[in-house]
Design an enzyme around this catalytic site. Structure first.
Site, PDB file in Angstrom:
ATOM      1  N   HIS A 166     -16.381 -35.146  21.591  1.00 57.12           N
ATOM      2  CA  HIS A 166     -17.774 -35.534  21.280  1.00 57.12           C
ATOM      3  C   HIS A 166     -18.732 -34.366  21.565  1.00 57.12           C
ATOM      4  O   HIS A 166     -19.906 -34.601  21.836  1.00 57.12           O
ATOM      5  CB  HIS A 166     -18.215 -36.758  22.086  1.00 57.12           C
ATOM      6  N   SER A 298     -31.935 -10.671  10.208  1.00 58.73           N
ATOM      7  CA  SER A 298     -32.933 -11.465   9.506  1.00 58.73           C
ATOM      8  C   SER A 298     -33.951 -10.514   8.897  1.00 58.73           C
ATOM      9  O   SER A 298     -34.246  -9.463   9.463  1.00 58.73           O
ATOM     10  CB  SER A 298     -33.610 -12.408  10.510  1.00 58.73           C
ATOM     11  N   LYS A 304     -32.340 -10.821  15.340  1.00 65.25           N
ATOM     12  CA  LYS A 304     -31.301 -11.765  14.965  1.00 65.25           C
ATOM     13  C   LYS A 304     -29.946 -11.146  14.644  1.00 65.25           C
ATOM     14  O   LYS A 304     -29.852 -10.081  14.054  1.00 65.25           O
ATOM     15  CB  LYS A 304     -31.750 -12.560  13.735  1.00 65.25           C
ATOM     16  N   GLU A 311     -20.694 -19.019   8.567  1.00 66.03           N
ATOM     17  CA  GLU A 311     -21.434 -20.071   7.869  1.00 66.03           C
ATOM     18  C   GLU A 311     -20.980 -20.188   6.417  1.00 66.03           C
ATOM     19  O   GLU A 311     -20.881 -21.281   5.863  1.00 66.03           O
ATOM     20  CB  GLU A 311     -22.938 -19.783   7.919  1.00 66.03           C
ATOM     21  N   TYR A 338      -1.480 -35.493 -23.740  1.00 63.69           N
ATOM     22  CA  TYR A 338      -2.457 -34.406 -23.554  1.00 63.69           C
ATOM     23  C   TYR A 338      -3.802 -34.764 -24.176  1.00 63.69           C
ATOM     24  O   TYR A 338      -3.872 -35.336 -25.262  1.00 63.69           O
ATOM     25  CB  TYR A 338      -1.921 -33.115 -24.203  1.00 63.69           C
TER      26      TYR A 338
HETATM   27  N1  ARG Z   1      -5.845 -23.938 -23.824  1.00 61.83           N
HETATM   28  C1  ARG Z   1      -5.364 -25.278 -23.931  1.00 61.83           C
HETATM   29  C2  ARG Z   1      -5.288 -25.889 -22.510  1.00 61.83           C
HETATM   30  O1  ARG Z   1      -5.351 -25.166 -21.593  1.00 61.83           O
HETATM   31  C3  ARG Z   1      -4.096 -25.367 -24.629  1.00 61.83           C
HETATM   32  C4  ARG Z   1      -3.739 -26.712 -25.138  1.00 61.83           C
HETATM   33  C5  ARG Z   1      -4.325 -27.068 -26.451  1.00 61.83           C
HETATM   34  N2  ARG Z   1      -3.620 -28.148 -27.017  1.00 61.83           N
HETATM   35  C6  ARG Z   1      -4.039 -28.854 -28.045  1.00 61.83           C
HETATM   36  N3  ARG Z   1      -3.254 -29.844 -28.416  1.00 61.83           N
HETATM   37  N4  ARG Z   1      -5.145 -28.641 -28.658  1.00 61.83           N
HETATM   38  O2  ARG Z   1      -5.216 -27.075 -22.343  1.00 61.83           O
END
Ligand code: ARG
Length: 491
Positions: A166, A298, A304, A311, A338
């Site tokens: 503490h 400072s 200072k 920090e 993706y």
């Molecule tokens: N530069 C892209 C990434 O980092 C590559 C993938 C792109 N893929 C796509 N299906 N358009 O994600």
């Protein structure tokens, strides 16, 4: 307008595609930050090409040209950096720029490289290969910092100091045990960093569903695993396993998340340490003196010496946590598979990594140049009744139940305060025994009580494993020195 460097997929469109609008071209591009994946991209491409040859999808001559071309490109980029003429924003990213340059050099051989591959599995691989290397670099830097802590502990570790809970005075400890506490925390972060799943190879997952071509994913993995040193010892394991689901493999950024979480934990510990030392460097504490190199003045107050580096180590934690939150948030709304959102992952991974690397290197320099002010610490050591718990434990050794002992010592501390005494050791045997009797006990205190009082005595008495006194510190120091000797940099 003519399309300056048409992307290979634009022929499916009637118009010119995104390359024709400079904002769209820049907006969709990740080249600014993903250039730094180039060695890993080339490493992955060579592994892929060798596999393609292995399954007879390309010829030995194709492979030869691809390998030579990619190696040439790698040297060009290493030499020319940002000035490499192959960097073309309209090609979007590092993958396309390298592939376009390869095609320029090798024609049809280069055109075959992307067989059975998508940028989705390509980038998933590249980032993992990069993370694997980055984790080694971070771990090495953490061990450098640990080494600096161990060296400081060797020099000044036996200085007795107060500990705080503490931020109030607690029990006496030695400087070295506190230094070893930071080393222990950092050591854990190294374990955390090593736990990210760098070893699972996503390549061969294609865009999402894999491929109808007879790709041999184990062959590719074999190319990406195990680096040996001159003595034939494995120095790096790399990729050893296959990602088992092509959808997960291309949709996941778990490795990046684990890595940035580990960086966040590293930052958190660096920040706590920085805070502690900022307090120790204050005039009020005066426990440490920071080297002039790592303080700033400072612009207004001539006297200072501010601990700005510490920090900033504390402050930069914000960026690292921010990167973790950015990554988590980015992933949370995505359908499986993706999505282009994932491209932004690298921006945050790199930012967090660069910041933590800097902080670790700065911390190491600070530790190497800081001195604990033994005299100053000693001057204040009698304040705060640091030996109160020790006195209670003494009573326990004389058969007093701990709860009663706690009460007796509480009364004795109060008595000291009333008499204006700073130390329990100023009390007489009669005082101690009177307090025992007042709490319904016997007169059990003898002259040996004074061996349990005073911070210097107390730090010699701790005997539990891992204690923060002399024996615990010496044991830990020995273990650390042993580890560092055995393993070179590996602590
Ligand atoms: N530069 C892209 C990434 O980092 C590559 C993938 C792109 N893929 C796509 N299906 N358009 O994600």
């Amino acid at each position: 307008m003519t399309n300056p460097a048409p992307k290979p997929w634009e022929h499916t469109k009637a118009g010119q595609g995104s390359a024709a609008d400079p904002l769209a071209a820049r907006f969709v591009s990740s080249l600014d930050y993903d250039k730094r994946l180039y060695t890993h991209d080339i490493q992955g491409s060579i592994a892929h090409a060798r596999m393609l040859k292995h399954v007879n999808l390309i010829t030995a001559d194709d492979l030869k040209q691809i390998e030579a071309g990619l190696n040439e490109i790698e040297s060009e980029i290493t030499e020319q950096g940002d000035a490499w003429p192959g960097w073309k924003v309209e090609l979007e990213d590092v993958h396309m720029c390298i592939e376009a340059a390869l095609i320029e050099k090798t024609g049809d051989a280069g055109r075959k490289l992307h067989t059975g591959r998508s940028r989705n599995d390509q980038v998933a691989l590249d980032i993992r290969l990069w993370l694997d290397d980055a984790s080694d670099r971070i771990s090495d830097s953490i061990y450098e910092l640990i080494r600096a802590l161990v060296e400081l502990a060797e020099k000044q570790g036996e200085v007795v100091m107060p500990s705080y809970t503490h931020l109030q005075r607690a029990q006496p400890i030695v400087v070295g045990s506190e230094l070893m506490s930071w080393a222990t925390a950092l050591d854990r972060t190294v374990e955390q960093i090593a736990m990210a799943d760098y070893m699972f190879n996503p390549l061969g997952s294609g865009a999402i569903a894999g491929s109808a071509l007879p790709l041999d994913r184990m062959h590719t993995t074999g190319q990406l695993s195990r680096t040996y040193n001159a003595d034939g010892e494995v120095i790096h394991y790399g990729m050893t396993e296959l990602e088992t689901n092509s959808i997960y493999a291309t949709a996941s950024r778990d490795t990046a998340l684990n890595f940035v979480f580990s960086l966040s934990m590293t930052s958190m510990w660096l920040s706590r340490w920085a805070e502690q030392w900022i307090i120790y460097a204050s005039t009020e504490f005066g426990f440490i003196t920071l080297d002039d190199l790592y303080t700033t003045g400072s612009s207004m107050m001539p006297q200072k010496q501010n601990p700005d580096m510490l920090e900033l180590i504390r402050g930069k934690t914000g960026l690292v946590y921010g990167s973790l939150m950015a990554l988590l948030t980015m992933c949370k709304g995505l359908t499986i598979g993706y999505n282009r959102d994932l491209q932004e992952d690298k921006r945050h991974v790199f930012a967090a990594y660069d910041s933590v690397c800097d902080c670790l290197d700065m911390a190491t320099r600070i530790v190497k140049t800081t001195k604990f002010n033994e005299d100053r610490i000693k001057q204040g050591l009698d304040k705060g009744f640091l030996d109160a718990t020790s006195l209670a434990e003494y009573l326990v050794t004389k058969g007093v139940p701990f709860r009663t002992a706690h009460q007796v010592v509480g009364k004795l501390v109060q008595a000291c305060r009333d008499k204006g005494y700073e130390k329990l050791s100023l009390l007489s045997l009669d005082d101690f025994n009177a307090a025992c009797v007042a709490s319904g006990g016997k007169k059990v205190v003898e002259k040996d009580v004074y061996d349990w009082l005073g911070p210097e005595n107390v730090v010699k008495r701790y005997q539990t494993a891992g204690n923060a006194g002399l024996s615990g510190f010496q044991e830990q120091l020995k273990a650390w020195k042993e580890r560092m000797k055995d393993d070179g940099a590996e602590g």
